[in-house]
Design a protein around this motif. Structure first.
Motif, PDB file in Angstrom:
ATOM      1  N   ALA A 154       0.826  -1.209   0.000  1.00 44.95           N
ATOM      2  CA  ALA A 154       0.000   0.000   0.000  1.00 44.95           C
ATOM      3  C   ALA A 154       0.861   1.260   0.000  1.00 44.95           C
ATOM      4  N   ASN A 155       1.957   1.233   0.731  1.00 43.55           N
ATOM      5  CA  ASN A 155       2.855   2.387   0.779  1.00 43.55           C
ATOM      6  C   ASN A 155       3.736   2.487  -0.470  1.00 43.55           C
ATOM      7  N   PHE A 156       3.931   1.350  -1.130  1.00 43.90           N
ATOM      8  CA  PHE A 156       4.826   1.286  -2.281  1.00 43.90           C
ATOM      9  C   PHE A 156       4.164   1.764  -3.572  1.00 43.90           C
ATOM     10  N   ILE A 157       2.874   1.544  -3.714  1.00 48.66           N
ATOM     11  CA  ILE A 157       2.187   1.826  -4.974  1.00 48.66           C
ATOM     12  C   ILE A 157       2.318   3.281  -5.439  1.00 48.66           C
ATOM     13  N   PRO A 158       2.121   4.292  -4.579  1.00 47.73           N
ATOM     14  CA  PRO A 158       2.259   5.683  -5.069  1.00 47.73           C
ATOM     15  C   PRO A 158       3.639   5.985  -5.650  1.00 47.73           C
ATOM     16  N   ASN A 159       4.694   5.556  -4.953  1.00 47.92           N
ATOM     17  CA  ASN A 159       6.044   5.779  -5.474  1.00 47.92           C
ATOM     18  C   ASN A 159       6.292   4.984  -6.757  1.00 47.92           C
ATOM     19  N   PHE A 160       5.791   3.752  -6.772  1.00 45.00           N
ATOM     20  CA  PHE A 160       5.944   2.912  -7.961  1.00 45.00           C
ATOM     21  C   PHE A 160       5.233   3.539  -9.156  1.00 45.00           C
ATOM     22  N   SER A 161       4.064   4.114  -8.905  1.00 45.77           N
ATOM     23  CA  SER A 161       3.316   4.786  -9.968  1.00 45.77           C
ATOM     24  C   SER A 161       4.128   5.929 -10.562  1.00 45.77           C
ATOM     25  N   ASN A 162       4.732   6.740  -9.705  1.00 50.27           N
ATOM     26  CA  ASN A 162       5.551   7.855 -10.180  1.00 50.27           C
ATOM     27  C   ASN A 162       6.754   7.371 -10.981  1.00 50.27           C
ATOM     28  N   LEU A 163       7.395   6.302 -10.491  1.00 55.29           N
ATOM     29  CA  LEU A 163       8.560   5.763 -11.195  1.00 55.29           C
ATOM     30  C   LEU A 163       8.183   5.232 -12.566  1.00 55.29           C
ATOM     31  N   PHE A 164       7.048   4.548 -12.645  1.00 56.09           N
ATOM     32  CA  PHE A 164       6.609   3.981 -13.918  1.00 56.09           C
ATOM     33  C   PHE A 164       6.254   5.081 -14.915  1.00 56.09           C
ATOM     34  N   LEU A 165       5.562   6.112 -14.448  1.00 55.83           N
ATOM     35  CA  LEU A 165       5.202   7.217 -15.334  1.00 55.83           C
ATOM     36  C   LEU A 165       6.451   7.962 -15.808  1.00 55.83           C
ATOM     37  N   ASP A 166       7.429   8.114 -14.914  1.00 54.24           N
ATOM     38  CA  ASP A 166       8.695   8.745 -15.315  1.00 54.24           C
ATOM     39  C   ASP A 166       9.401   7.902 -16.372  1.00 54.24           C
ATOM     40  N   LEU A 167       9.315   6.582 -16.214  1.00 56.75           N
ATOM     41  CA  LEU A 167       9.972   5.689 -17.179  1.00 56.75           C
ATOM     42  C   LEU A 167       9.309   5.798 -18.546  1.00 56.75           C
ATOM     43  N   ILE A 168       7.991   5.909 -18.567  1.00 58.09           N
ATOM     44  CA  ILE A 168       7.286   6.088 -19.842  1.00 58.09           C
ATOM     45  C   ILE A 168       7.783   7.343 -20.544  1.00 58.09           C
ATOM     46  N   LYS A 169       7.908   8.424 -19.800  1.00 58.17           N
ATOM     47  CA  LYS A 169       8.376   9.684 -20.399  1.00 58.17           C
ATOM     48  C   LYS A 169       9.844   9.600 -20.810  1.00 58.17           C
ATOM     49  N   ASP A 170      10.627   8.842 -20.045  1.00 61.03           N
ATOM     50  CA  ASP A 170      12.047   8.698 -20.379  1.00 61.03           C
ATOM     51  C   ASP A 170      12.282   7.878 -21.644  1.00 61.03           C
ATOM     52  N   THR A 171      11.282   7.096 -22.054  1.00 59.88           N
ATOM     53  CA  THR A 171      11.446   6.314 -23.288  1.00 59.88           C
ATOM     54  C   THR A 171      11.570   7.220 -24.506  1.00 59.88           C
ATOM     55  N   ALA A 172      11.270   8.508 -24.340  1.00 63.10           N
ATOM     56  CA  ALA A 172      11.425   9.450 -25.454  1.00 63.10           C
ATOM     57  C   ALA A 172      12.876   9.564 -25.904  1.00 63.10           C
ATOM     58  N   LEU A 173      13.808   9.045 -25.094  1.00 61.10           N
ATOM     59  CA  LEU A 173      15.233   9.154 -25.424  1.00 61.10           C
ATOM     60  C   LEU A 173      15.745   8.004 -26.290  1.00 61.10           C
ATOM     61  N   VAL A 174      14.964   6.926 -26.402  1.00 65.96           N
ATOM     62  CA  VAL A 174      15.492   5.748 -27.092  1.00 65.96           C
ATOM     63  C   VAL A 174      15.614   5.946 -28.595  1.00 65.96           C
ATOM     64  N   TYR A 175      15.040   7.022 -29.128  1.00 66.81           N
ATOM     65  CA  TYR A 175      15.227   7.268 -30.561  1.00 66.81           C
ATOM     66  C   TYR A 175      16.688   7.550 -30.881  1.00 66.81           C
ATOM     67  N   ASN A 176      17.470   7.878 -29.830  1.00 65.12           N
ATOM     68  CA  ASN A 176      18.906   8.124 -30.031  1.00 65.12           C
ATOM     69  C   ASN A 176      19.665   6.866 -30.435  1.00 65.12           C
ATOM     70  N   ILE A 177      19.090   5.689 -30.159  1.00 60.77           N
ATOM     71  CA  ILE A 177      19.752   4.447 -30.558  1.00 60.77           C
ATOM     72  C   ILE A 177      18.963   3.717 -31.649  1.00 60.77           C
ATOM     73  N   GLY A 178      18.043   4.452 -32.285  1.00 60.09           N
ATOM     74  CA  GLY A 178      17.384   3.906 -33.475  1.00 60.09           C
ATOM     75  C   GLY A 178      16.028   3.269 -33.276  1.00 60.09           C
ATOM     76  N   ILE A 179      15.427   3.404 -32.112  1.00 62.63           N
ATOM     77  CA  ILE A 179      14.090   2.846 -31.878  1.00 62.63           C
ATOM     78  C   ILE A 179      13.040   3.904 -32.203  1.00 62.63           C
ATOM     79  N   VAL A 180      12.088   3.532 -33.041  1.00 62.65           N
ATOM     80  CA  VAL A 180      11.043   4.476 -33.435  1.00 62.65           C
ATOM     81  C   VAL A 180       9.868   4.343 -32.471  1.00 62.65           C
TER      82      VAL A 180
END
Length: 236
Positions: A154-180
């Motif tokens: 129960a205490n972990f889910i809010p932080n995990f949610s933030n980490l997952f959403l940050d990871l989704i936004k960070d995927t915007a960088l993978v085009y640097n290695i050729g992923i569309v």
């Protein structure tokens, strides 16, 4: 001038690669979570030799930008496989796809951040509850599964949610290695007509919707878990 027709026509083309973004984020998070559990066990158990190594690795990952980590994996992993092949291992350094490299880099990043979130959630649970359960004859495993772990989740889910959403936004960088993915597709389309604001606005909307959907799912999960925890505590 803003070209609304170009933006409307570009939107479905950018949306078509959204599954790549979601796939990368989910797989990296799942692998990262499994590695994070091992990291937490090592650090909480204070396992000799492993604990300082793991602590240093976590500190390094949390203290460096993810794009740097991605480039380190991108250039370092093939060289590692070449070294292993020279030592007699059956490896193929030329068979690594950009997606495998991206998942490896993002999984490492996720494992470090998730491990700290798990540790934080674990330490937020009052350990006197566990001690009280043991004192009344409850077995350690049952005390963990009935008292500690539900509150930890129960205490972990809010932080995990933030980490997952940050990871989704960070995927915007993978085009640097050729992923569309979303951002790469937006760049490709915008370069054709030199209409950048239109395609970037499309990408912005897609990211917002994706993150909103996952945030809502995690919020529902948190409510369900917290209701279950409080109900279980009333029974106990």
């Amino acid at each position: 001038m803003f070209d609304s027709k170009f933006a409307i026509n570009s939107f479905p083309k950018i949306l078509a690669v959204a599954p790549t973004t979601i796939y990368l984020a989910i797989i990296a998070t799942l692998i990262g979570f499994l590695v994070a559990v091992l990291i937490v066990i090592v650090r909480e158990r204070q396992i000799k030799f492993l604990n300082p190594i793991v602590a240093t690795l976590v500190s390094f990952i949390r203290g460096t930008p993810i794009i740097v980590q991605m480039y380190v994996v991108y250039y370092g992993l093939p060289q590692l496989l070449v070294t292993l092949k020279g030592m007699g291992f059956d490896t193929n350094p030329n068979g690594l796809s950009a997606m495998v490299i991206a998942i490896s880099a993002y999984s490492l990043n996720a494992s470090a951040n998730i491990s700290e979130s798990i540790r934080s959630a674990y330490h937020s649970v009052d350990q006197r509850q566990y001690e009280a359960a043991i004192s009344v004859g409850m077995k350690p495993i049952r005390s963990l599964t009935r008292i500690v772990i539900p509150q930890l989740i129960a205490n972990f889910i809010p932080n995990f949610s933030n980490l997952f959403l940050d990871l989704i936004k960070d995927t915007a960088l993978v085009y640097n290695i050729g992923i569309v993915e979303i951002m790469a597709k937006a760049n490709i389309i915008s370069s054709i007509g030199f209409k950048y604001i239109e395609t970037y606005l499309d990408a912005l909307i897609i990211y917002i919707v994706i993150c909103w959907i996952f945030a809502a799912v995690f919020q529902v999960c948190e409510i369900i878990v917290r209701n279950h925890v409080f109900h279980a505590q009333e029974i106990v």
